[in-house]
Design a protein around this motif. Structure first.
Motif, PDB file in Angstrom:
ATOM      1  N   LYS A 182      15.256  10.067  -3.135  1.00  0.00           N
ATOM      2  CA  LYS A 182      13.973  10.762  -3.278  1.00  0.00           C
ATOM      3  C   LYS A 182      13.680  11.136  -4.728  1.00  0.00           C
ATOM      4  CE  LYS A 182      13.533  12.512   1.430  1.00  0.00           C
ATOM      5  NZ  LYS A 182      13.347  13.690   2.311  1.00  0.00           N
ATOM      6  N   ASP A 183      14.719  11.357  -5.516  1.00  0.00           N
ATOM      7  CA  ASP A 183      14.502  11.649  -6.934  1.00  0.00           C
ATOM      8  C   ASP A 183      14.242  10.369  -7.717  1.00  0.00           C
ATOM      9  OD1 ASP A 183      15.058  14.606  -7.124  1.00  0.00           O
ATOM     10  OD2 ASP A 183      16.945  13.964  -6.239  1.00  0.00           O
ATOM     11  N   LEU A 184      14.960   9.318  -7.384  1.00  0.00           N
ATOM     12  CA  LEU A 184      14.873   8.078  -8.151  1.00  0.00           C
ATOM     13  C   LEU A 184      13.606   7.275  -7.857  1.00  0.00           C
ATOM     14  CD1 LEU A 184      18.584   6.890  -7.849  1.00  0.00           C
ATOM     15  CD2 LEU A 184      17.432   7.542  -9.967  1.00  0.00           C
ATOM     16  N   ARG A 185      13.073   7.377  -6.642  1.00  0.00           N
ATOM     17  CA  ARG A 185      11.995   6.472  -6.237  1.00  0.00           C
ATOM     18  C   ARG A 185      10.649   6.806  -6.861  1.00  0.00           C
ATOM     19  NH1 ARG A 185      11.263   8.501   0.057  1.00  0.00           N
ATOM     20  NH2 ARG A 185       9.964  10.331  -0.377  1.00  0.00           N
ATOM     21  N   GLY A 186      10.403   8.060  -7.248  1.00  0.00           N
ATOM     22  CA  GLY A 186       9.116   8.452  -7.803  1.00  0.00           C
ATOM     23  C   GLY A 186       8.053   8.624  -6.729  1.00  0.00           C
ATOM     24  N   ILE A 187       6.783   8.650  -7.155  1.00  0.00           N
ATOM     25  CA  ILE A 187       5.646   8.813  -6.238  1.00  0.00           C
ATOM     26  C   ILE A 187       4.677   7.660  -6.457  1.00  0.00           C
ATOM     27  CG2 ILE A 187       3.731  10.295  -5.533  1.00  0.00           C
ATOM     28  CD1 ILE A 187       5.325  12.674  -6.630  1.00  0.00           C
ATOM     29  N   LYS A 188       4.293   7.003  -5.377  1.00  0.00           N
ATOM     30  CA  LYS A 188       3.388   5.858  -5.489  1.00  0.00           C
ATOM     31  C   LYS A 188       2.008   6.283  -5.984  1.00  0.00           C
ATOM     32  CE  LYS A 188       5.315   3.204  -1.624  1.00  0.00           C
ATOM     33  NZ  LYS A 188       5.032   2.703  -0.256  1.00  0.00           N
ATOM     34  N   GLY A 189       1.391   5.398  -6.778  1.00  0.00           N
ATOM     35  CA  GLY A 189      -0.003   5.597  -7.128  1.00  0.00           C
ATOM     36  C   GLY A 189      -0.891   4.986  -6.053  1.00  0.00           C
ATOM     37  N   MET A 190      -2.111   5.484  -5.919  1.00  0.00           N
ATOM     38  CA  MET A 190      -3.037   4.980  -4.900  1.00  0.00           C
ATOM     39  C   MET A 190      -4.396   4.696  -5.528  1.00  0.00           C
ATOM     40  SD  MET A 190      -2.096   7.524  -1.716  1.00  0.00           S
ATOM     41  CE  MET A 190      -3.214   6.702  -0.602  1.00  0.00           C
ATOM     42  N   LYS A 191      -4.955   3.533  -5.203  1.00  0.00           N
ATOM     43  CA  LYS A 191      -6.292   3.169  -5.662  1.00  0.00           C
ATOM     44  C   LYS A 191      -7.124   2.753  -4.457  1.00  0.00           C
ATOM     45  CE  LYS A 191      -4.921   1.526 -10.252  1.00  0.00           C
ATOM     46  NZ  LYS A 191      -4.918   0.378 -11.201  1.00  0.00           N
ATOM     47  N   TYR A 192      -8.326   3.293  -4.378  1.00  0.00           N
ATOM     48  CA  TYR A 192      -9.250   2.933  -3.300  1.00  0.00           C
ATOM     49  C   TYR A 192     -10.242   1.910  -3.850  1.00  0.00           C
ATOM     50  CZ  TYR A 192      -7.319   7.002  -0.949  1.00  0.00           C
ATOM     51  OH  TYR A 192      -6.461   7.899  -0.356  1.00  0.00           O
ATOM     52  N   ILE A 193     -10.193   0.710  -3.307  1.00  0.00           N
ATOM     53  CA  ILE A 193     -10.991  -0.405  -3.806  1.00  0.00           C
ATOM     54  C   ILE A 193     -12.037  -0.798  -2.761  1.00  0.00           C
ATOM     55  CG2 ILE A 193     -10.928  -2.740  -4.732  1.00  0.00           C
ATOM     56  CD1 ILE A 193      -9.396  -0.732  -6.402  1.00  0.00           C
ATOM     57  N   GLN A 194     -13.289  -0.903  -3.198  1.00  0.00           N
ATOM     58  CA  GLN A 194     -14.349  -1.380  -2.305  1.00  0.00           C
ATOM     59  C   GLN A 194     -14.314  -2.907  -2.249  1.00  0.00           C
ATOM     60  OE1 GLN A 194     -18.220   1.043  -2.359  1.00  0.00           O
ATOM     61  NE2 GLN A 194     -17.518   1.191  -4.474  1.00  0.00           N
ATOM     62  N   LYS A 195     -14.473  -3.437  -1.044  1.00  0.00           N
ATOM     63  CA  LYS A 195     -14.448  -4.887  -0.857  1.00  0.00           C
ATOM     64  C   LYS A 195     -15.681  -5.316  -0.068  1.00  0.00           C
ATOM     65  CE  LYS A 195      -9.406  -5.286  -1.028  1.00  0.00           C
ATOM     66  NZ  LYS A 195      -9.239  -6.306  -2.062  1.00  0.00           N
ATOM     67  N   ASP A 196     -16.090  -6.544  -0.306  1.00  0.00           N
ATOM     68  CA  ASP A 196     -17.235  -7.057   0.435  1.00  0.00           C
ATOM     69  C   ASP A 196     -16.757  -7.680   1.741  1.00  0.00           C
ATOM     70  OD1 ASP A 196     -16.131  -9.511  -0.177  1.00  0.00           O
ATOM     71  OD2 ASP A 196     -17.624 -10.016  -1.696  1.00  0.00           O
ATOM     72  N   ILE A 197     -17.666  -8.334   2.453  1.00  0.00           N
ATOM     73  CA  ILE A 197     -17.338  -8.870   3.774  1.00  0.00           C
ATOM     74  C   ILE A 197     -16.293  -9.980   3.700  1.00  0.00           C
ATOM     75  CG2 ILE A 197     -19.123 -10.660   3.791  1.00  0.00           C
ATOM     76  CD1 ILE A 197     -19.629  -9.875   6.736  1.00  0.00           C
ATOM     77  N   LYS A 198     -16.133 -10.602   2.510  1.00  0.00           N
ATOM     78  CA  LYS A 198     -15.125 -11.642   2.330  1.00  0.00           C
ATOM     79  C   LYS A 198     -13.852 -11.091   1.682  1.00  0.00           C
ATOM     80  CE  LYS A 198     -18.431 -15.454   2.007  1.00  0.00           C
ATOM     81  NZ  LYS A 198     -18.892 -16.606   1.187  1.00  0.00           N
ATOM     82  N   LEU A 199     -13.719  -9.748   1.692  1.00  0.00           N
ATOM     83  CA  LEU A 199     -12.554  -9.047   1.153  1.00  0.00           C
ATOM     84  C   LEU A 199     -12.381  -9.242  -0.352  1.00  0.00           C
ATOM     85  CD1 LEU A 199      -9.868  -9.563   3.954  1.00  0.00           C
ATOM     86  CD2 LEU A 199     -11.336  -7.603   3.556  1.00  0.00           C
ATOM     87  N   ARG A 200     -13.491  -9.490  -1.062  1.00  0.00           N
ATOM     88  CA  ARG A 200     -13.425  -9.589  -2.507  1.00  0.00           C
ATOM     89  C   ARG A 200     -13.670  -8.214  -3.109  1.00  0.00           C
ATOM     90  NH1 ARG A 200     -17.603 -14.549  -2.949  1.00  0.00           N
ATOM     91  NH2 ARG A 200     -18.760 -12.932  -1.828  1.00  0.00           N
ATOM     92  N   ASN A 201     -12.939  -7.898  -4.199  1.00  0.00           N
ATOM     93  CA  ASN A 201     -13.105  -6.596  -4.844  1.00  0.00           C
ATOM     94  C   ASN A 201     -14.489  -6.484  -5.478  1.00  0.00           C
ATOM     95  OD1 ASN A 201     -10.490  -6.190  -4.140  1.00  0.00           O
ATOM     96  ND2 ASN A 201      -9.656  -6.247  -6.215  1.00  0.00           N
ATOM     97  N   ILE A 202     -15.105  -5.327  -5.258  1.00  0.00           N
ATOM     98  CA  ILE A 202     -16.415  -5.104  -5.885  1.00  0.00           C
ATOM     99  C   ILE A 202     -16.403  -3.810  -6.701  1.00  0.00           C
ATOM    100  CG2 ILE A 202     -17.705  -6.399  -4.156  1.00  0.00           C
ATOM    101  CD1 ILE A 202     -18.406  -3.778  -2.800  1.00  0.00           C
TER     102      ILE A 202
END
Length: 655
Positions: A182-202
């Motif tokens: 728990k000390d070594l692993r750190g904390i994950k970063g999180m990004k919320y990405i909008q995607k279109d109907i074809k799952l492409r990043n917008i």
């Protein structure tokens, strides 16, 4: 009123909260995690033991797979066969956490060269993408059991901490990597990405206002002195056993070496799985390299346990330092005879010569403290032993361990089948406990710890492996508590004088140093498989102890001959900063006990009827080869004969 309520609720959901927008991740907003770098591991002197290096994977998302996907082109790019491609995709789809929308690992452990080759072309295959994931880099070639390794999480580990781990994540599996995960692993970063109907990043959702920054894992500084650790590992090459060193003033473990050792670099790279499997299956001559003998192996402590027998006897009031037990060249009791050393002496000379007679009689006195009820005496003795951390888990920060064994009164009642089992002393073997044989088992770490308690005249700190976390002292309260034994401090003085006599004129006099003073006790534990185990414990310097060293060498012989040199070399290096008696170090590094282990291994296979004589097999193989050679020669002769006959027939036809 109903319309107003609906309008107000919808306004709240759309204008003032992101709860439902984020929960709709499967339709328009995707969560991308940034994997943090694991913390770096240092030794006590600042040497980097474990760091990080970039590792690359290829991920696969089924929802982005196009109908006109060029399978052959992609396989050529990845340098895999079409059959391998199909097999990998099928395996991914069978995984429990598989989802068409979730990126799944397709290829692991790609090199930088591989990534450089594919990164400019992989855009043609949108279902596949390059993922960078930190991988451990080991800066040393020893101490694999101590440091441990990381590997991909399994289903059980995901269930245990589902708020953090996802399929494909890595987790500490053994060693320090596991105990301080728990000390070594750190904390994950999180990004919320909008995607279109074809799952492409917008773009980022709300311009990244809800994103969370990644937090790198905490750096850890071990209590280990790697120079000592490396020396100990080198002295254990070709041997089964362990060397443990502790600072008795604070419980910091300076050395935790086991033999055989593992190179931690085997835990990384594309062949990691094969290496781990091979290590786990290496049982030839009982090697078991993944078995950490320093904390998992429980041994009879031999004569080193006589120190605790004396302390318990004095605390229980059945003897004192001036008590003399009979010893006429050996121990005789109810038909039992044990070879002895010395004569009818008090405590200090008996420790000096390691008298079997003296300490066998001492343990009989312990059992007879309550006439007619030997279990009561043994249980009182067991409580004293437990106060030294023997016979139970030490509750420290090491990932694995064994409690050893200190038998109770019920243990012997069950064995003999009666309440008063005093008439069966010789039959049930309880007498041998006084000599550290019998039913007593301790780990090398417990051995070093109870000697540290003796050095401190009755107290110890729990041995631990981590000194600081992110530059701050280890906050774990378990390592701040001073544990006091049940033995009065006044009883330790004669025992320490006895240990001094062992070095000055006793069984360890050959290991005396002119540069620092030592207190020691030799141990030669008999084992049924073959040669005795060599055991040794040492305290140095004598006046103000700074280090306690314990060593166990399986099936090596006398304690002062093999385990003793290992202990005094470690103490000398730590106290003086130099290796002055290099001949002792060379003696240890050049010796190997593998022939003895091989002999025992063969004998055990023969008992089980599983042994196959290589010589006999080689004879059979030679005979078979000779037969094949003969057949081959005959075949060649026959072919020549046929060819000659064919030529003759051709000539006759022409005529």
């Amino acid at each position: 009123m109903i319309a107003i309520i609906f309008v107000a609720r919808l306004s709240y959901l759309q204008l003032f909260t992101d709860r439902y927008a984020l929960n709709a991740a499967n339709t328009s907003i995707k969560t991308e995690y940034v994997i943090p770098q694991r913390g770096v591991v240092f030794d006590r002197n600042g040497k980097i033991l474990v760091g990080n290096q970039p590792a690359y994977e290829i991920s696969f998302t089924q929802a982005l797979m196009k109908p006109d996907f060029d399978t052959v082109g992609f396989c050529n790019l990845m340098q895999i066969s079409k059959a391998d491609f199909i097999k990998r995709i099928e395996t991914i789809k069978k995984e429990k956490y598989y989802s068409k929308l979730t990126p799944m690992t397709f290829l692991k452990d790609l090199s930088r060269e591989d990534i450089a080759r594919v990164q400019e072309i992989i855009f043609k295959y949108p279902a596949f993408s390059i993922v960078s994931r930190p991988q451990r880099q080991y800066e040393v070639a020893t101490s694999g059991n101590l440091l441990g390794y990381t590997s991909e999480v399994n289903e059980r580990e995901i269930k245990k901490d589902s708020t953090y781990y996802l399929p494909g994540d890595f987790i500490g599996k053994t060693g320090v990597e596991k105990s301080y995960e728990k000390d070594l692993r750190g904390i994950k970063g999180m990004k919320y990405i909008q995607k279109d109907i074809k799952l492409r990043n917008i773009g980022s959702y709300k311009n990244g206002a809800l994103d969370k920054d990644v937090v790198t894992g905490k750096d850890i500084t071990l209590t280990i002195d790697y120079d000592l650790q490396r020396m100990a590992e080198e002295m254990l090459v070709g041997k089964h056993g362990a060397i443990v060193a502790i600072d008795p003033n604070n419980g910091e473990i300076l050395t935790l070496a086991t033999g055989p050792d593992i190179d931690p670099n085997l835990f990384t790279g594309p062949y990691k799985s094969k290496n781990l499997y091979a290590l786990s299956k290496d049982t030839l001559y009982e090697n078991k390299p993944t078995f950490d003998r320093s904390v998992q192996a429980a041994y009879p402590p031999g004569s080193t346990f006589k120190l605790l027998t004396a302390l318990a006897g004095m605390q229980m009031g059945v003897m004192d330092e001036n008590t003399i037990f009979p010893c006429g060249g050996g121990f005789y009791y109810r038909g039992l005879r044990i070879k002895g050393h010395g004569g009818a002496d008090p405590l200090i000379p008996s420790i000096q010569v390691s008298s079997n007679c003296y300490f066998s009689h001492a343990f009989i006195a312990i059992m007879n403290k309550y006439p007619g009820d030997p279990s009561k005496g043994v249980d009182e003795w067991k409580k004293i032993m437990s106060s030294f951390g023997v016979g139970e888990y030490l509750n420290n920060d090491i990932a694995v361990g064994s409690p050893g064994r200190i038998p109770s009164g019920k243990f012997y009642e069950k064995r003999s089948g009666k309440k008063n089992w005093s008439t069966d002393y010789t039959m049930n073997g309880s007498i041998f406990n006084g000599m550290g044989q019998g039913d007593v088992l301790v780990t090398p770490l417990q051995l070093a710890n109870y000697v540290a308690a003796i050095a401190n005249k009755g107290w110890f700190y729990t041995p631990h492996i981590v000194k600081s976390i992110d530059g701050k002292p280890n906050p774990d309260p378990r390592f701040k508590t001073k544990h006091k034994t049940l033995v009065d401090p006044k009883h330790f003085e004669p025992v320490l004088k006895g240990m001094e006599a062992v070095v000055l004129r006793g069984t360890a006099r050959s290991l005396k140093s002119n540069d620092f003073t030592q207190l020691a006790k030799t141990g030669t534990a008999q084992v049924p498989q073959g040669k005795d185990n060599s055991i040794f414990v040492l305290i140095a310097p004598a006046d103000k102890p700074r280090i306690v060293v314990a060593a166990v060498m399986e099936h090596a012989g006398f304690g002062a001959t093999w385990a003793g040199p290992a202990c005094t070399v470690i103490a000398e290096k730590y106290i003086t900063g130099d290796l002055k008696r290099e001949h002792l170090y060379k003696k240890m590094t050049s010796a190997s006990f593998m022939p003895e282990y091989k002999r025992q291994w063969i004998a055990d296979l023969k008992r089980k009827g599983l042994y196959k004589d290589p010589a006999a097999d080689s004879v059979k193989l030679k005979r078979k080869q000779d037969s094949l050679n003969f057949i081959k020669e005959q075949k060649i002769k026959l072919q020549k004969k046929i060819q000659e006959e064919t030529k003759n027939n051709t000539k006759n036809v022409k005529r």
